[in-house]
Design a protein around this motif. Structure first.
Motif, PDB file in Angstrom:
ATOM      1  N   ASP A  57     178.887  35.632  72.696  1.00 50.32           N
ATOM      2  CA  ASP A  57     180.119  35.790  73.457  1.00 50.32           C
ATOM      3  C   ASP A  57     180.474  34.527  74.236  1.00 50.32           C
ATOM      4  N   ARG A  58     179.461  33.788  74.674  1.00 52.83           N
ATOM      5  CA  ARG A  58     179.702  32.559  75.433  1.00 52.83           C
ATOM      6  C   ARG A  58     180.039  31.392  74.511  1.00 52.83           C
ATOM      7  N   PHE A  59     179.368  31.339  73.340  1.00 55.59           N
ATOM      8  CA  PHE A  59     179.579  30.235  72.392  1.00 55.59           C
ATOM      9  C   PHE A  59     179.798  30.815  70.990  1.00 55.59           C
ATOM     10  N   PRO A  60     180.937  31.435  70.733  1.00 56.32           N
ATOM     11  CA  PRO A  60     181.144  32.105  69.439  1.00 56.32           C
ATOM     12  C   PRO A  60     181.081  31.169  68.237  1.00 56.32           C
ATOM     13  N   ASP A  61     181.415  29.881  68.418  1.00 56.92           N
ATOM     14  CA  ASP A  61     181.371  28.943  67.297  1.00 56.92           C
ATOM     15  C   ASP A  61     179.981  28.378  67.062  1.00 56.92           C
ATOM     16  N   ARG A  62     178.990  28.808  67.849  1.00 56.84           N
ATOM     17  CA  ARG A  62     177.605  28.352  67.682  1.00 56.84           C
ATOM     18  C   ARG A  62     176.688  29.493  67.227  1.00 56.84           C
ATOM     19  N   PHE A  63     177.267  30.601  66.784  1.00 56.19           N
ATOM     20  CA  PHE A  63     176.481  31.790  66.425  1.00 56.19           C
ATOM     21  C   PHE A  63     176.711  32.142  64.954  1.00 56.19           C
ATOM     22  N   TYR A  64     175.597  32.418  64.227  1.00 52.83           N
ATOM     23  CA  TYR A  64     175.682  32.743  62.803  1.00 52.83           C
ATOM     24  C   TYR A  64     174.795  33.948  62.494  1.00 52.83           C
ATOM     25  N   ASN A  65     175.371  34.923  61.808  1.00 53.13           N
ATOM     26  CA  ASN A  65     174.603  36.053  61.296  1.00 53.13           C
ATOM     27  C   ASN A  65     174.511  35.894  59.788  1.00 53.13           C
ATOM     28  N   VAL A  66     173.313  35.616  59.280  1.00 51.30           N
ATOM     29  CA  VAL A  66     173.143  35.359  57.842  1.00 51.30           C
ATOM     30  C   VAL A  66     172.903  36.626  57.037  1.00 51.30           C
ATOM     31  N   GLY A  67     172.875  37.783  57.713  1.00 48.82           N
ATOM     32  CA  GLY A  67     172.615  39.027  57.008  1.00 48.82           C
ATOM     33  C   GLY A  67     171.125  39.320  56.911  1.00 48.82           C
ATOM     34  N   MET A  68     170.803  40.384  56.197  1.00 51.92           N
ATOM     35  CA  MET A  68     169.413  40.841  56.115  1.00 51.92           C
ATOM     36  C   MET A  68     168.636  39.997  55.110  1.00 51.92           C
ATOM     37  N   ALA A  69     168.383  38.735  55.478  1.00 52.01           N
ATOM     38  CA  ALA A  69     167.715  37.788  54.572  1.00 52.01           C
ATOM     39  C   ALA A  69     166.981  36.756  55.414  1.00 52.01           C
ATOM     40  N   GLU A  70     165.727  37.043  55.726  1.00 49.55           N
ATOM     41  CA  GLU A  70     164.983  36.182  56.647  1.00 49.55           C
ATOM     42  C   GLU A  70     164.701  34.805  56.050  1.00 49.55           C
ATOM     43  N   GLN A  71     164.464  34.750  54.735  1.00 51.58           N
ATOM     44  CA  GLN A  71     164.248  33.446  54.116  1.00 51.58           C
ATOM     45  C   GLN A  71     165.499  32.569  54.253  1.00 51.58           C
ATOM     46  N   ALA A  72     166.664  33.177  54.079  1.00 51.57           N
ATOM     47  CA  ALA A  72     167.919  32.438  54.244  1.00 51.57           C
ATOM     48  C   ALA A  72     168.097  32.019  55.702  1.00 51.57           C
ATOM     49  N   LEU A  73     167.730  32.893  56.620  1.00 48.79           N
ATOM     50  CA  LEU A  73     167.817  32.564  58.044  1.00 48.79           C
ATOM     51  C   LEU A  73     167.079  31.263  58.340  1.00 48.79           C
ATOM     52  N   VAL A  74     165.852  31.166  57.857  1.00 47.39           N
ATOM     53  CA  VAL A  74     165.019  30.002  58.165  1.00 47.39           C
ATOM     54  C   VAL A  74     165.516  28.757  57.442  1.00 47.39           C
ATOM     55  N   THR A  75     165.914  28.888  56.183  1.00 46.73           N
ATOM     56  CA  THR A  75     166.359  27.694  55.459  1.00 46.73           C
ATOM     57  C   THR A  75     167.704  27.187  55.973  1.00 46.73           C
ATOM     58  N   VAL A  76     168.609  28.090  56.361  1.00 43.97           N
ATOM     59  CA  VAL A  76     169.866  27.653  56.967  1.00 43.97           C
ATOM     60  C   VAL A  76     169.575  26.929  58.281  1.00 43.97           C
ATOM     61  N   ALA A  77     168.649  27.479  59.071  1.00 41.99           N
ATOM     62  CA  ALA A  77     168.277  26.830  60.331  1.00 41.99           C
ATOM     63  C   ALA A  77     167.687  25.450  60.082  1.00 41.99           C
ATOM     64  N   ALA A  78     166.843  25.339  59.052  1.00 47.66           N
ATOM     65  CA  ALA A  78     166.252  24.040  58.730  1.00 47.66           C
ATOM     66  C   ALA A  78     167.333  23.042  58.321  1.00 47.66           C
ATOM     67  N   GLY A  79     168.309  23.513  57.537  1.00 42.97           N
ATOM     68  CA  GLY A  79     169.395  22.635  57.139  1.00 42.97           C
ATOM     69  C   GLY A  79     170.235  22.180  58.317  1.00 42.97           C
ATOM     70  N   LEU A  80     170.527  23.096  59.236  1.00 42.68           N
ATOM     71  CA  LEU A  80     171.294  22.731  60.424  1.00 42.68           C
ATOM     72  C   LEU A  80     170.539  21.702  61.264  1.00 42.68           C
ATOM     73  N   SER A  81     169.213  21.850  61.325  1.00 41.73           N
ATOM     74  CA  SER A  81     168.429  20.894  62.110  1.00 41.73           C
ATOM     75  C   SER A  81     168.497  19.501  61.491  1.00 41.73           C
ATOM     76  N   ARG A  82     168.645  19.416  60.170  1.00 43.38           N
ATOM     77  CA  ARG A  82     168.728  18.118  59.499  1.00 43.38           C
ATOM     78  C   ARG A  82     170.043  17.391  59.810  1.00 43.38           C
ATOM     79  N   THR A  83     171.018  18.161  60.269  1.00 50.61           N
ATOM     80  CA  THR A  83     172.318  17.558  60.577  1.00 50.61           C
ATOM     81  C   THR A  83     172.543  17.420  62.082  1.00 50.61           C
ATOM     82  N   GLY A  84     171.444  17.504  62.845  1.00 49.85           N
ATOM     83  CA  GLY A  84     171.535  17.197  64.261  1.00 49.85           C
ATOM     84  C   GLY A  84     171.570  18.363  65.215  1.00 49.85           C
ATOM     85  N   TRP A  85     171.541  19.589  64.694  1.00 49.13           N
ATOM     86  CA  TRP A  85     171.565  20.756  65.563  1.00 49.13           C
ATOM     87  C   TRP A  85     170.151  21.193  65.934  1.00 49.13           C
TER      88      TRP A  85
END
Length: 332
Positions: A57-85
């Motif tokens: 609610d405070r930062f709506p453009d910084r929040f992502y729900n990847v759905g019921m897929a924990e492997q995707a959750l972690v790999t998306v997070a890893a990818g975001l970290s590679r781009t500076g997040w």
């Protein structure tokens, strides 16, 4: 709530005779992003049950729900970290460490990804049985090279860890306390320090070495034991890795007997790393080990399960009293 009833997924456990804070993780994550402005929060369809909606609610453009897929959750997070997040993830600990273990190990820790996994339902904090209870997560994560592993005690520590996590190099696994979280440590004076254990009290008859919410139980048990003539102190080890081996050795050397207490199986978690630290320091002390047995735990209400498996303050007190041969009735 009727006695013995299991809490539903969205229901909050009551906190009796104790101040509490709601959603300390989200508050800490918000504070972190207000300082750093590089935090993104991701969840695997469990935003409601991991207290991340205040951040959304405070930062709506910084929040992502990847759905019921924990492997995707972690790999998306890893990818975001590679781009500076700096990527904060939330899901249940059982899902993070079982379904997505390889992804946390290789996509994140192996490459030093700036990913911080906050994992709910640690140990016996849910009544939904072996499929949802993360009872071996600390052991699994501690064994991954370059992984930081944290088990907070209360709302104060949970909020501070969430605020500081972005400053910790590499990948972090932290157990998540959510809902009505007790306040055990004074937020005005307590400061979480990565890799540093905190001592409470100076009793030398018994030395409790604890982590997670078991520190609250040990502090309560120590007060009861004092009324029985047993002087106890407590060493809180929030950081499982890197572990404060010197601090634990110094503490153990100052007491007559040691009690380890963890909301985790007695294999590979706090007790194991304490034993390693004492062996390396050539310290041999009588020891009582309190934790979850080597088995999957059944469904049931949280109070019932914690009492049955010895994780309440009263059961800790009684276990120590029986071990010492003193009468627990004196503390009533």
């Amino acid at each position: 709530m009727p006695k013995g009833q299991t809490l539903g997924m969205g229901e909050l456990e009551t906190v009796e005779n104790r101040p509490f804070e709601t959603a300390p993780f989200a508050k800490g994550a918000i504070a972190a992003n207000e300082k750093r402005d590089d935090i993104v929060v991701l969840t695997a369809d469990l935003g409601k049950y991991t207290d991340v909606y205040p951040f959304r609610d405070r930062f709506p453009d910084r929040f992502y729900n990847v759905g019921m897929a924990e492997q995707a959750l972690v790999t998306v997070a890893a990818g975001l970290s590679r781009t500076g997040w700096t990527a904060y993830c939330t899901t249940y600990g059982a899902f993070a460490t079982r379904r997505a273990h390889d992804f946390l190990a290789i996509a994140c820790a192996h490459g030093g990804a700036n990913v911080k996994m906050f994992a709910g339902n640690p140990g016996l904090t849910t009544g939904y049985g072996g499929t949802h209870q993360a009872i071996e997560d600390l052991a699994l994560m501690r064994a991954v090279p370059d992984m930081t592993v944290i088990d907070p005690c209360d709302a104060t520590e949970m909020r501070q860890i969430a605020e500081q996590a972005g400053e910790i190099d590499g990948t972090v696994y932290c157990r998540l306390l959510r809902g009505n979280v007790p306040v055990v440590f004074d937020p005005a004076t307590y400061k979480f320090e990565l890799g540093k254990a905190k001592r409470f009290g100076d009793g030398a008859d018994i030395g409790f070495i604890s982590t997670g919410f078991m520190t609250e139980r040990c502090l309560d048990a120590a007060r009861d034991l004092a009324r029985m003539g047993v002087k106890a102190s407590v060493l809180h080890c929030a950081t499982i890795k890197p572990f404060d081996r010197d601090g634990v050795a110094e503490f153990a050397a100052s007491v007559d007997k040691v009690v380890t207490a963890e909301n985790h199986v007695l294999i590979g978690g706090l007790t194991s790393v304490v034993l390693d630290a004492l062996q390396e320091a050539s310290i041999l002390k009588p020891m009582l080990k309190i934790g979850i047995p080597d088995r999957f735990i059944e469904c049931g209400s949280i109070p019932y399960l914690q009492n049955k498996y010895g994780l309440t303050a009263e059961r800790v007190r009684d276990s120590v009293a029986d071990w010492l041969g003193v009468r627990a009735e004196a503390a009533e």
